[in-house]
Design an enzyme around this catalytic site. Structure first.
Site, mmCIF file in Angstrom:
data_model
loop_
_atom_site.group_PDB
_atom_site.id
_atom_site.type_symbol
_atom_site.label_atom_id
_atom_site.label_comp_id
_atom_site.label_asym_id
_atom_site.label_seq_id
_atom_site.Cartn_x
_atom_site.Cartn_y
_atom_site.Cartn_z
ATOM 1 N N ASN A 132 -12.930 -35.917 -81.048
ATOM 2 C CA ASN A 132 -11.593 -36.121 -81.617
ATOM 3 C C ASN A 132 -10.863 -34.789 -81.639
ATOM 4 O OD1 ASN A 132 -9.473 -37.453 -83.111
ATOM 5 N ND2 ASN A 132 -10.246 -36.451 -84.951
ATOM 6 N N HIS A 164 -7.940 -32.656 -83.827
ATOM 7 C CA HIS A 164 -7.288 -32.638 -85.138
ATOM 8 C C HIS A 164 -6.378 -31.407 -85.199
ATOM 9 C CE1 HIS A 164 -6.912 -33.564 -89.414
ATOM 10 N NE2 HIS A 164 -6.959 -32.254 -89.612
ATOM 11 N N SER A 171 -8.372 -28.288 -83.542
ATOM 12 C CA SER A 171 -9.831 -28.306 -83.398
ATOM 13 C C SER A 171 -10.245 -29.564 -82.656
ATOM 14 C CB SER A 171 -10.517 -28.360 -84.779
ATOM 15 O OG SER A 171 -10.046 -27.348 -85.639
ATOM 16 N N ASP A 208 -13.491 -36.214 -89.776
ATOM 17 C CA ASP A 208 -13.211 -34.812 -89.402
ATOM 18 C C ASP A 208 -14.340 -33.856 -89.785
ATOM 19 O OD1 ASP A 208 -10.671 -35.575 -88.412
ATOM 20 O OD2 ASP A 208 -9.745 -35.303 -90.368
ATOM 21 N N GLU A 263 -2.812 -28.057 -78.277
ATOM 22 C CA GLU A 263 -3.710 -29.220 -78.167
ATOM 23 C C GLU A 263 -3.806 -29.682 -76.721
ATOM 24 O OE1 GLU A 263 -3.192 -32.485 -80.930
ATOM 25 O OE2 GLU A 263 -2.185 -31.189 -82.357
HETATM 26 C C1 GRF Z 1 -2.183 -34.926 -82.589
HETATM 27 O O1 GRF Z 1 -1.597 -33.941 -83.377
HETATM 28 C C2 GRF Z 1 -3.672 -34.949 -82.786
HETATM 29 O O2 GRF Z 1 -4.210 -33.706 -83.102
HETATM 30 C C3 GRF Z 1 -3.832 -35.883 -83.943
HETATM 31 O O3 GRF Z 1 -2.844 -36.853 -83.780
HETATM 32 C C4 GRF Z 1 -1.771 -36.322 -83.011
HETATM 33 C C5 GRF Z 1 -1.581 -37.250 -81.860
HETATM 34 O O4 GRF Z 1 -0.460 -36.925 -81.107
HETATM 35 N N1 GRF Z 1 -5.168 -36.410 -84.029
HETATM 36 P P1 GRF Z 1 -0.205 -37.653 -79.722
HETATM 37 O O5 GRF Z 1 -0.159 -39.158 -79.986
HETATM 38 O O6 GRF Z 1 -1.316 -37.276 -78.801
HETATM 39 O O7 GRF Z 1 1.130 -37.139 -79.252
#
Ligand code: GRF
Length: 204
Positions: free
Chosen positions: A105, A107, A139, A148, A177
């Site tokens: 996942n 986060h 992360s 988490d 990310e």
């Molecule tokens: C991201 O910030 C991710 O870290 C979290 O949810 C958000 C999802 O954004 N788990 P997206 O749908 O990928 O734009």
């Protein structure tokens, strides 16, 4: 290449970054073959536009429950690795145990800070600002029953800037990310491919 399923509930920008990385040949250890969503969302449209098989599992469906439906689907499609990308439904202990080490996942904080049940989206960044943290980030971690809480496989740090709002901070972290997640997916795929034990734990 490992058959990858991506689970999403939101906008789908991380899903898109994974699909883009695969298209560009940057992601070589996995082949994204399935997208699962638990509600009508942007990720559903992106996956359909990309021509990847997409399944909508109703998170409120009575019966055996979302986790069990999902487990069945993953088995049926011979999935080997799972990436949660903005997936909001909590998965039960049975599926997280069965997929231990193969389900990850992303986060939007520096775990273990600002994670856990209810910590998603704007709330995470609000908590970072309220705590007066000088930095935040993202992360990627293994999925375990505790929300988490699984081992962190990769992190990127992002400074908190004077005047940041939850939205401005979220936007800068999201850019990171999109770089981090494909890299970590590939790294895990490589290590899983070197390990000859299949995910059900039986000998090959
Ligand atoms: C991201 O910030 C991710 O870290 C979290 O949810 C958000 C999802 O954004 N788990 P997206 O749908 O990928 O734009």
């Amino acid at each position: 290449m490992l058959r990858l399923a991506i689970l999403a509930s939101g906008t789908g920008s991380n899903l898109q970054s994974i699909l883009n990385a695969a298209d560009r040949g940057i992601l070589i250890g996995v082949e994204p073959v399935l997208v699962v969503v638990d509600r009508s969302c942007g990720a559903l449209e992106l996956a359909s536009a990309a021509g990847i098989e997409t399944v909508l599992l109703d998170r409120k469906l009575p019966g055996i429950g979302l986790s069990a439906e999902l487990a069945r689907l993953l088995d049926h499609r011979n999935i080997e690795m799972v990436a949660l990308a903005g997936w909001l439904s909590i998965l039960d202990g049975e599926i997280t145990e069965r997929w231990a080490g193969r389900m990850i996942n992303i986060h939007p904080s520096l775990l273990p800070l600002h994670g856990g049940p209810g910590m998603y989206g704007r709330r995470v960044h609000r908590a970072v600002l309220d705590a007066g943290d000088r930095e935040s980030g993202c992360s990627v971690h293994l999925v375990t029953q505790g929300v988490d809480e699984g081992k962190v496989l990769g992190q990127t740090r992002v400074p908190v800037i004077e005047g940041d709002t939850p939205e401005s901070l979220a936007g800068r972290i999201l850019i990171e990310e999109h770089k981090l997640y494909p890299q970590v997916i590939d790294g895990l795929a490589e290590s899983l491919s070197c390990n000859l034990t299949p995910h059900n734990g039986s000998e090959m």
